[in-house]
Design an enzyme around this catalytic site. Structure first.
Site, short mmCIF file in Angstrom:
data_model
loop_
_atom_site.label_atom_id
_atom_site.label_comp_id
_atom_site.label_asym_id
_atom_site.label_seq_id
_atom_site.Cartn_x
_atom_site.Cartn_y
_atom_site.Cartn_z
CE LYS A 233 -31.42 9.10 3.29
NZ LYS A 233 -30.62 9.14 4.51
CE LYS B 269 -22.17 9.44 5.43
NZ LYS B 269 -22.14 10.64 6.25
CE LYS C 255 -25.09 16.04 3.29
NZ LYS C 255 -25.38 16.95 4.38
#
Ligand code: TRP
Length: 349
Positions: A211, A119, A214
């Site tokens: 994966k 991230k 969102k």
């Protein structure tokens, strides 16, 4: 050995839409466990602010996202009469225990966290301190309720290991005080992750090696729980596949990530096994299988969006669920935090 009565806690962030990966990877377990366990399900809104404001969208977006995710929880089948459904920021003890855990966890432990590395990206100097500290707050979410079981997707395994390390170190560092206060050998349980079920890893519909997420820029890569029946069917029909037909058994899916993903989704949605799906569709054309999968996905998922819209038409109801859930959560968290303060030597009046 101290014994802890079974208690389940899990949570999801109110950022973006929940999607099929959240539903099959975690939510089905949550729904199952509310029948057999004491369960707490949290909307982790304090975690939602760990990236730049431009990423999470600011106050209006956050407020709406918290209500949306709560509505999604209920629409998927979480029942406020069976589970405590609440948002993290209304139970201040999460943040308070996280501070104590900041002083228990070691920098070396956090330096290993792969989710932070992903991230934060290349420019980690500009990441917030909160993003780095995220797993410590997660440990506090779990241990403030002395939760023994945490159903999550596979990507959260490392964070659960950190939670166990923190519990263990706390229990050891303060062993004498814990015993003196009458808590026996261990104050916190060593929590078990619950990572099982038909589809713990749902992959992108555009790339079977990534994966479902969102944050993927392509909306075709995922099925959102808010998608209409038409969108669901369209996304399945457009899902990437390879040139071969479906194999007759599971071994034939090796090295074919897109085929494996779609068959896995079918199995999970229908509550059967991959072998059973291939016994039915193996040897046939992909197009026929995709049509059947589109029908099944619409049947199972489209009603969730409908129910969400119905719930959101009355935000007072959704807010009421959070208020009631937060009160019940606080009733568990407050005495635990008070015990922690006493164990640590803080003066408690
Ligand atoms: N980190 C989890 C995720 O991204 C969300 C989360 C926060 C959580 N606190 C938790 C999950 C406590 C389980 C228990 O999915």
């Amino acid at each position: 050995m101290s014994t802890f009565s079974p208690r389940v806690l899990s949570g999801m962030q109110p950022t973006g839409n929940l999607h099929l990966g959240n539903y099959l990877g975690a939510m089905l377990n949550w729904i199952r466990m509310q029948e057999t366990h004491e369960t707490l399900y949290c909307v982790v809104d304090l975690h939602a602010i760990t990236q730049a404001v431009s990423v999470w969208g600011g106050p209006e977006v956050l407020r709406k996202a918290i209500l949306d995710v709560t509505a999604a929880y209920i629409a998927c089948g979480l029942d406020p009469r069976k589970s405590i459904i609440f948002n993290q920021s209304q139970v201040a003890e999460h943040a308070e225990l996280a501070w104590v855990f900041n002083c228990v966890a070691r920098l070396g432990w956090l330096d290993r966290m792969t989710q932070f590395k992903e991230k934060a990206g290349k420019d980690k100097e500009r990441a917030s301190v909160g993003l780095y500290d995220y797993p410590v707050l997660m440990a506090a979410d779990i241990l403030i309720y002395k939760a023994t079981h945490v159903p999550v997707g596979e990507d959260q395994k490392q964070h659960l290991e950190l939670t166990r390390d923190i519990a263990q170190k706390f229990n050891l560092d303060f062993a004498e005080s814990i015993a003196a206060q009458g808590h026996g050998e261990a104050f916190f349980p060593i929590t078990d992750p619950v990572i099982q079920g038909p589809a713990t890893r749902v992959m992108s519909l555009r790339d079977g090696t990534k994966k479902m997420s969102k944050s993927d820029p392509s909306d075709l890569s995922r099925i959102n729980l808010t998608d209409s029946a038409d969108d669901i069917a369209k996304k399945i029909r457009k899902a990437k596949t390879d040139a071969d037909g479906l194999p007759p058994e599971a071994a034939g899916l090796k090295g074919r990530p897109e085929a494996e993903n779609l068959v896995g989704i079918y199995a999970a949605l229908s509550g059967t096994s991959v072998d059973a799906v291939l016994a039915q569709f193996g040897g046939g054309q992909f197009s026929a299988f995709k049509n059947a999968l589109a029908d099944l996905a619409v049947l199972k998922l489209a009603p969730i969006a409908g129910e969400m819209n119905r719930l959101l038409a009355d935000p007072g109801y959704v807010q009421g669920v959070l208020k009631d859930g937060s009160e019940r959560a606080r009733a568990i968290a407050q005495p635990v935090m008070r015990d922690v303060r006493k164990i640590m030597g803080f003066v408690v009046s």
